[in-house]
Design a protein around this motif. Structure first.
Motif, PDB file in Angstrom:
ATOM      1  N   SER A  98       0.662  -1.079   0.312  1.00  0.00           N
ATOM      2  CA  SER A  98      -0.197  -0.221   0.084  1.00  0.00           C
ATOM      3  C   SER A  98       0.659   0.949   0.138  1.00  0.00           C
ATOM      4  CB  SER A  98      -0.986   0.030   1.428  1.00  0.00           C
ATOM      5  OG  SER A  98      -0.278  -0.459   2.314  1.00  0.00           O
ATOM      6  N   LYS A  99       2.145   1.101  -0.212  1.00  0.00           N
ATOM      7  CA  LYS A  99       3.247   2.202  -0.623  1.00  0.00           C
ATOM      8  C   LYS A  99       2.328   3.259  -1.237  1.00  0.00           C
ATOM      9  CE  LYS A  99       7.582   3.975  -0.448  1.00  0.00           C
ATOM     10  NZ  LYS A  99       8.971   3.653  -0.297  1.00  0.00           N
ATOM     11  N   ILE A 100       2.256   2.743  -2.819  1.00  0.00           N
ATOM     12  CA  ILE A 100       1.335   3.285  -3.671  1.00  0.00           C
ATOM     13  C   ILE A 100       0.623   4.301  -3.368  1.00  0.00           C
ATOM     14  CG2 ILE A 100       0.609   2.784  -6.033  1.00  0.00           C
ATOM     15  CD1 ILE A 100       2.227   1.065  -6.591  1.00  0.00           C
ATOM     16  N   LYS A 101      -0.592   3.244  -2.273  1.00  0.00           N
ATOM     17  CA  LYS A 101      -2.279   3.902  -2.059  1.00  0.00           C
ATOM     18  C   LYS A 101      -1.543   5.427  -1.062  1.00  0.00           C
ATOM     19  CE  LYS A 101      -4.022   0.184  -2.007  1.00  0.00           C
ATOM     20  NZ  LYS A 101      -4.617  -0.923  -1.584  1.00  0.00           N
TER      21      LYS A 101
ATOM     22  N   PRO B 174      10.118   1.860  -9.062  1.00  0.00           N
ATOM     23  CA  PRO B 174      11.696   2.060  -8.198  1.00  0.00           C
ATOM     24  C   PRO B 174      11.934   1.574  -9.132  1.00  0.00           C
ATOM     25  CG  PRO B 174       9.547   0.811  -7.250  1.00  0.00           C
ATOM     26  CD  PRO B 174       9.040   0.908  -8.352  1.00  0.00           C
ATOM     27  N   PHE B 175      12.542   0.977 -10.277  1.00  0.00           N
ATOM     28  CA  PHE B 175      14.025   0.399 -10.695  1.00  0.00           C
ATOM     29  C   PHE B 175      14.293   1.416 -11.838  1.00  0.00           C
ATOM     30  CE2 PHE B 175      12.645  -3.746  -9.286  1.00  0.00           C
ATOM     31  CZ  PHE B 175      11.572  -4.624  -9.970  1.00  0.00           C
ATOM     32  N   ILE B 176      12.944   1.829 -12.172  1.00  0.00           N
ATOM     33  CA  ILE B 176      13.624   3.069 -13.027  1.00  0.00           C
ATOM     34  C   ILE B 176      14.145   4.553 -11.873  1.00  0.00           C
ATOM     35  CG2 ILE B 176      13.225   5.316 -13.913  1.00  0.00           C
ATOM     36  CD1 ILE B 176      10.588   3.575 -15.134  1.00  0.00           C
TER      37      ILE B 176
ATOM     38  N   GLU C  71      12.767   9.149  -7.198  1.00  0.00           N
ATOM     39  CA  GLU C  71      13.881   8.991  -6.650  1.00  0.00           C
ATOM     40  C   GLU C  71      13.103   8.494  -4.649  1.00  0.00           C
ATOM     41  OE1 GLU C  71      17.425  10.323  -8.092  1.00  0.00           O
ATOM     42  OE2 GLU C  71      16.718  11.411  -6.689  1.00  0.00           O
ATOM     43  N   GLU C  72      11.682   9.401  -4.816  1.00  0.00           N
ATOM     44  CA  GLU C  72      11.049   9.335  -3.576  1.00  0.00           C
ATOM     45  C   GLU C  72       9.934   8.168  -3.081  1.00  0.00           C
ATOM     46  OE1 GLU C  72      12.037  13.475  -1.751  1.00  0.00           O
ATOM     47  OE2 GLU C  72       9.339  13.155  -2.307  1.00  0.00           O
ATOM     48  N   PHE C  73       9.967   7.923  -4.344  1.00  0.00           N
ATOM     49  CA  PHE C  73       8.427   6.781  -4.279  1.00  0.00           C
ATOM     50  C   PHE C  73       8.736   5.262  -3.771  1.00  0.00           C
ATOM     51  CE2 PHE C  73       4.449   5.518  -6.323  1.00  0.00           C
ATOM     52  CZ  PHE C  73       4.733   4.163  -6.659  1.00  0.00           C
TER      53      PHE C  73
ATOM     54  N   LEU D 173       1.567  12.064  -9.985  1.00  0.00           N
ATOM     55  CA  LEU D 173       1.634   9.912  -9.924  1.00  0.00           C
ATOM     56  C   LEU D 173       1.359  10.021 -11.956  1.00  0.00           C
ATOM     57  CD1 LEU D 173       3.086   7.392  -9.474  1.00  0.00           C
ATOM     58  CD2 LEU D 173       0.694   7.192  -8.021  1.00  0.00           C
ATOM     59  N   GLU D 174       0.075  10.484 -11.884  1.00  0.00           N
ATOM     60  CA  GLU D 174      -0.776  10.286 -13.543  1.00  0.00           C
ATOM     61  C   GLU D 174      -0.070  10.199 -14.209  1.00  0.00           C
ATOM     62  OE1 GLU D 174      -4.763  11.231 -13.249  1.00  0.00           O
ATOM     63  OE2 GLU D 174      -4.598  10.658 -14.943  1.00  0.00           O
ATOM     64  N   SER D 175       0.799  12.371 -14.000  1.00  0.00           N
ATOM     65  CA  SER D 175       1.677  12.586 -14.740  1.00  0.00           C
ATOM     66  C   SER D 175       3.412  12.470 -15.127  1.00  0.00           C
ATOM     67  CB  SER D 175       1.510  14.583 -14.802  1.00  0.00           C
ATOM     68  OG  SER D 175       2.653  15.153 -15.756  1.00  0.00           O
ATOM     69  N   ILE D 176       3.330  11.517 -13.990  1.00  0.00           N
ATOM     70  CA  ILE D 176       4.624  10.932 -14.488  1.00  0.00           C
ATOM     71  C   ILE D 176       5.166   9.431 -15.285  1.00  0.00           C
ATOM     72  CG2 ILE D 176       7.012   9.850 -12.994  1.00  0.00           C
ATOM     73  CD1 ILE D 176       6.975  12.774 -11.722  1.00  0.00           C
ATOM     74  N   SER D 177       3.542   9.096 -14.505  1.00  0.00           N
ATOM     75  CA  SER D 177       3.592   7.562 -15.163  1.00  0.00           C
ATOM     76  C   SER D 177       2.876   7.596 -17.154  1.00  0.00           C
ATOM     77  CB  SER D 177       2.606   7.059 -14.774  1.00  0.00           C
ATOM     78  OG  SER D 177       0.833   7.925 -14.087  1.00  0.00           O
ATOM     79  N   SER D 178       2.263   8.573 -17.125  1.00  0.00           N
ATOM     80  CA  SER D 178       1.894   8.705 -18.260  1.00  0.00           C
ATOM     81  C   SER D 178       3.396   8.962 -18.906  1.00  0.00           C
ATOM     82  CB  SER D 178       1.028  10.022 -18.269  1.00  0.00           C
ATOM     83  OG  SER D 178       0.323  10.404 -19.680  1.00  0.00           O
TER      84      SER D 178
END
Length: 394
Positions: free
Chosen positions: A327-330, A365-367, A392-394, A342-347
């Motif tokens: 749930s860290k993502i949540k 995390p891999f990125i 990097e903080e994700f 998050l939506e902007s970067i993931s896009s």
């Protein structure tokens, strides 16, 4: 990717498995219609598919490959596999039929396993089936009709020798002991070792022992996904119990992974309830460990969260499940600003890497580790300073 670039093209290039290679060569040399198929089994990453591909290359057979997880139903099997087992190759040559991951079919596949058995029995060409768990009850009928060949984990020395060859081919220098350390971390899985080597070597002319830190957390994530798959897919208590043997993850974090992914794998309410009941019992014991420092109770934490969860289902669920990080993502998405960021970067990452936005979130995390290893990635992905900080903080 190096795992494809350096895939063995012949049995002589295939590392290890000497007796298994001889067994398969003898089997196919004298194969006649009606002979038993082979069930090649062993843990993920040991090279089952690569072994069959190398065999086909050596004998000059056309390889027809199907993943059983993708064609699970009776109608799909008829459509995609049956004709391939009856008709000669396009140029009139012989075929070798490979049916990968038959233990991914499950028991609820509407006659899929029974249909696969009929197709294999009637095949005009030799058939090799692969499985991670040959003793899964859902494929008992396939196991009973087949010649079973077990592919053991690849020896650390064999993995290390292959890694050295890759580094020499790529013109990358390395400190003594580096290939051996990567090989040891891979736990007998050649594929994982090559992937780790590529991650470490990215953008470097020489690899040192200090460079191996970049794959430590990545390797843990690979192992946790393997553990989840074993626990959620097996009905065998011994297999479930062994799922955490080589897992470098603390009990609390491991339970978070299980808790997060139970509803992604299990669909029946009773199965979900039973699984969560077992996780709650594991959590009780974990609390007592934290309170009293009684580490003898740790075995109960793992028993309830592995065997307990695995046996909570009435039968194995078929198909592939996309397991998610805890749930860290949540938590990071609790505020509107974080969700928008998050939506902007993931896009952006999805567009640059040709993957979906959800996959971009999962790979973040891999990125982050890639950015640490190769700062030029920032420019390649056109990331702003605040975006890099977020990743990097994700």
């Amino acid at each position: 990717m190096w795992v494809e670039k350096y895939r063995p093209e012949s049995l002589s290039e295939y590392r290890g498995a000497s007796s298994q290679k001889e067994e398969l060569q003898e089997w196919i040399k004298d194969w006649e219609r009606g002979d038993k198929p082979v069930l090649l089994h062993g843990q993920a990453g040991t090279g089952k598919t690569s072994l069959v591909e190398a065999l086909a290359n050596d004998i000059g057979y056309e390889l027809v490959e199907t993943n059983a997880s993708d064609v699970r139903t009776k109608s799909k099997l008829k459509e995609e596999l049956k004709e391939a087992t009856r008709q000669a190759s396009f140029f009139g040559g012989k075929k070798l039929i490979l049916v990968d991951e038959v233990d991914g079919m499950g028991t609820g596949d509407r006659g899929g396993t029974a249909e696969l058995k009929r197709i294999v029995e009637e095949s005009r060409f030799p058939v090799v089936m692969t499985a991670n768990d040959a003793y899964d009850n859902s494929i008992r009928s396939l196991r009973n009709m087949a010649k079973t060949v077990k592919l053991d984990s690849v020896h650390t020395n064999s993995i290390a020798a292959h890694l050295k060859e890759i580094l020499e081919e790529e013109g990358i220098e390395y400190e003594d002991g580096v290939p051996k350390r990567i090989a040891r971390q891979a736990g007998g899985q050649m594929r994982s070792a090559i992937n780790d080597l590529e991650a470490v070597a990215m953008g470097k002319k020489k690899i040192t022992a200090d460079d191996l830190d970049v794959i430590a957390s990545r390797d843990n994530r690979q192992e946790i996904f393997d553990s989840l798959k074993i626990i959620f897919k097996t009905m065998n208590p011994d297999n479930a119990r062994q799922a955490t043997e080589n897992l470098d993850e603390d009990a609390e974090t491991f339970m978070q992974w299980i808790r997060e992914n139970i509803p992604r794998e299990y669909k029946r309410p009773a199965d979900i309830a039973e699984a969560y009941d077992n996780i709650s019992k594991a959590d009780v014991f974990n609390g007592r460990i934290m309170r009293d420092q009684n580490w003898k109770l740790l075995k109960y934490v793992y028993s309830f969260s592995t065997v307990g969860v695995a046996l909570s289902k009435e039968e194995k669920y078929s198909g592939w499940t996309k397991y998610q990080y805890p749930s860290k993502i949540k938590k990071m998405g609790q505020s509107r600003a974080s969700r928008n960021k998050l939506e902007s970067i993931s896009s952006k990452l999805g567009e640059k890497l040709h993957i979906s936005g959800n996959d971009a979130v999962r790979e973040m995390p891999f990125i982050s580790q890639m950015i640490d290893a190769r700062p030029e990635v920032i420019e390649e992905l056109e990331l702003e300073e605040d975006e890099v900080e977020f990743i990097e903080e994700f």
